[in-house]
Design an enzyme around this catalytic site. Sequence first.
Site, PDB file in Angstrom:
ATOM      1  N   SER A  32     -33.381 -35.068 -26.506  1.00 39.38           N
ATOM      2  CA  SER A  32     -33.024 -34.344 -25.293  1.00 39.38           C
ATOM      3  C   SER A  32     -32.224 -33.109 -25.654  1.00 39.38           C
ATOM      4  O   SER A  32     -31.379 -33.125 -26.551  1.00 39.38           O
ATOM      5  CB  SER A  32     -32.192 -35.224 -24.360  1.00 39.38           C
ATOM      6  OG  SER A  32     -32.951 -36.330 -23.920  1.00 39.38           O
ATOM      7  N   ARG A  40     -28.491 -35.573 -22.040  1.00 43.54           N
ATOM      8  CA  ARG A  40     -27.319 -36.141 -22.723  1.00 43.54           C
ATOM      9  C   ARG A  40     -27.683 -36.991 -23.935  1.00 43.54           C
ATOM     10  O   ARG A  40     -27.019 -36.930 -24.963  1.00 43.54           O
ATOM     11  CB  ARG A  40     -26.495 -36.976 -21.743  1.00 43.54           C
ATOM     12  CG  ARG A  40     -25.297 -37.640 -22.413  1.00 43.54           C
ATOM     13  CD  ARG A  40     -24.393 -38.375 -21.450  1.00 43.54           C
ATOM     14  NE  ARG A  40     -23.322 -39.050 -22.166  1.00 43.54           N
ATOM     15  CZ  ARG A  40     -22.372 -39.765 -21.600  1.00 43.54           C
ATOM     16  NH1 ARG A  40     -22.339 -39.892 -20.270  1.00 43.54           N
ATOM     17  NH2 ARG A  40     -21.441 -40.350 -22.329  1.00 43.54           N
ATOM     18  N   PRO A 227     -35.422 -31.420 -22.031  1.00 41.36           N
ATOM     19  CA  PRO A 227     -34.821 -32.753 -21.886  1.00 41.36           C
ATOM     20  C   PRO A 227     -35.706 -33.914 -22.302  1.00 41.36           C
ATOM     21  O   PRO A 227     -35.196 -35.020 -22.493  1.00 41.36           O
ATOM     22  CB  PRO A 227     -34.488 -32.830 -20.391  1.00 41.36           C
ATOM     23  CG  PRO A 227     -35.389 -31.838 -19.748  1.00 41.36           C
ATOM     24  CD  PRO A 227     -35.583 -30.738 -20.738  1.00 41.36           C
ATOM     25  N   PHE A 228     -37.027 -33.693 -22.455  1.00 44.32           N
ATOM     26  CA  PHE A 228     -37.912 -34.814 -22.766  1.00 44.32           C
ATOM     27  C   PHE A 228     -38.786 -34.527 -23.991  1.00 44.32           C
ATOM     28  O   PHE A 228     -39.959 -34.886 -24.022  1.00 44.32           O
ATOM     29  CB  PHE A 228     -38.781 -35.163 -21.556  1.00 44.32           C
ATOM     30  CG  PHE A 228     -37.992 -35.677 -20.383  1.00 44.32           C
ATOM     31  CD1 PHE A 228     -37.530 -36.980 -20.355  1.00 44.32           C
ATOM     32  CD2 PHE A 228     -37.674 -34.837 -19.323  1.00 44.32           C
ATOM     33  CE1 PHE A 228     -36.784 -37.456 -19.281  1.00 44.32           C
ATOM     34  CE2 PHE A 228     -36.928 -35.296 -18.245  1.00 44.32           C
ATOM     35  CZ  PHE A 228     -36.482 -36.615 -18.235  1.00 44.32           C
ATOM     36  N   GLU A 245     -40.399 -32.327 -18.122  1.00 44.94           N
ATOM     37  CA  GLU A 245     -40.662 -33.056 -16.873  1.00 44.94           C
ATOM     38  C   GLU A 245     -40.549 -34.567 -17.021  1.00 44.94           C
ATOM     39  O   GLU A 245     -41.214 -35.176 -17.864  1.00 44.94           O
ATOM     40  CB  GLU A 245     -42.063 -32.712 -16.354  1.00 44.94           C
ATOM     41  CG  GLU A 245     -42.378 -33.349 -15.007  1.00 44.94           C
ATOM     42  CD  GLU A 245     -43.691 -32.882 -14.409  1.00 44.94           C
ATOM     43  OE1 GLU A 245     -44.043 -33.366 -13.315  1.00 44.94           O
ATOM     44  OE2 GLU A 245     -44.372 -32.040 -15.027  1.00 44.94           O
ATOM     45  N   LYS A 265     -43.940 -28.543  -9.974  1.00 46.58           N
ATOM     46  CA  LYS A 265     -45.078 -27.742  -9.527  1.00 46.58           C
ATOM     47  C   LYS A 265     -44.537 -26.395  -9.077  1.00 46.58           C
ATOM     48  O   LYS A 265     -43.743 -26.312  -8.139  1.00 46.58           O
ATOM     49  CB  LYS A 265     -45.839 -28.418  -8.371  1.00 46.58           C
ATOM     50  CG  LYS A 265     -46.941 -29.321  -8.829  1.00 46.58           C
ATOM     51  CD  LYS A 265     -48.080 -28.532  -9.403  1.00 46.58           C
ATOM     52  CE  LYS A 265     -49.028 -29.398 -10.201  1.00 46.58           C
ATOM     53  NZ  LYS A 265     -49.170 -28.949 -11.582  1.00 46.58           N
TER      54      LYS A 265
END
Length: 448
Positions: A32, A40, A227-228, A245, A265
């Site tokens: 992340s 975090r 983050p992913f 996402e 979107k």
Amino acid sequence: MRAHFFITAPWREPADVLAAFADEPFALGLLSGGGGPRGRWSYLARAPDAFLILGATDRRDPFEALRSLLGEPLPAAPDGPPFQGGVAALCAYDLADRLEPLDLGRLGDWPDLACARYPALLAFDHEAQQIVAIGRGADDAKAEARALEAAAWLAQAAPQPAAGPLAAEMEGEPPERYQAAVAEVVERIAQGEIFQANIARRWRGRLAAGSRPFDLLARLIGQSPAPFAAYMRLPGLALVSNSPERFVQVTADGRSLKVETRPIKGTIRRGATPAQDTALAAELAASAKDRAENLMIVDLMRNDLARVSAPGTVRTPKLFEVETFANVHHLVSAVEGELAAGRTAVDLLRAAFPPGSITGAPKVQAMRVIAGLEPPRGPFFGSMALLGFDGSMDSSVLIRTVALTESEGGWRFEARAGGGIVADSEPAAELQETEAKFAALQRALTAD
């Protein structure tokens, strides 16, 4: 796995630790970045105690197989990281073929589902700048031994920057082909067949000699943290994702299992100056087209969550919020709910897969349209899911993703970028959006 044991350690960068074992089968990194509540925690794991790979011809129920690999829910330590051991699942988009009669093809050797169970892992708290080595086991001694095993990985950490461009060659799908596909979707919308479909463009190439998939991950998280971000090494295959996402998340509050999805979107590029950047974000927030596109997917995700949620619990607390990332602004909404009694994270994954933001509406017919206009997707636009022994789950939508296949001459790669096509979509503008979304991957592959 009922017992758990934690060991805290000083900070090291997750990528530096992963570098030492990134080429091992089932090496896992969920990294992340970018700060905030979804940036975090990072997790690294290796050497799973069990794994499961389901190809297209394996007719086992993939979700029941995943449920069996995970086992019965076990309590987590209340003061520990959100993920304290469990199963990482790479769910290819083509897994949808097992949920609906879609007759989807397959992308090379990519399986429909690849899972591994990790009783030892490292959790990186970016906020506290601290690492937690976690061990799970049948008793305290086994849990402690696994935590010590994970802590030992830190001694091998070393940054390994890649020199020079990573891509020896790269070619994108001809722009006119993508624009023709967009025009066809717009026509099918006009005829009333669908309301929206997400159509993607493809890039393919070969890594430079001596480059490895991990090098691409390291560049991406250094240049454009998300983050992913995810990395998973399979035999002869590797997945590198820099996704912004979330797909679906399940958290336990002691009384119920809370559910959240955050569909994206609506996209616009970043500005060259602060003033231009602010103006572009405001333009996205005010865009009637992007808001309508977002709302269609929100409605779709509300329906998917309602299939496994307690009546009356599904709600939409956030609509059309602009979130800013390294290369683009996105329009993001949130849908929440509570799982119905007896339902689990695996049930939610089955009910909601594949992610609505990369299919369209109505979902099944949109997938049929996509299948007629794109080559098989494989892992693209599927999900990387992290399912905890305690019943929790977090998962990403596999956008900003590169799939790599090992060959005699090194690593070949493929990437996709697309967007939701609606009634007033313009092919030229949609083409520009794919290029904006691909820009970070392109820079990581081609820059010095």
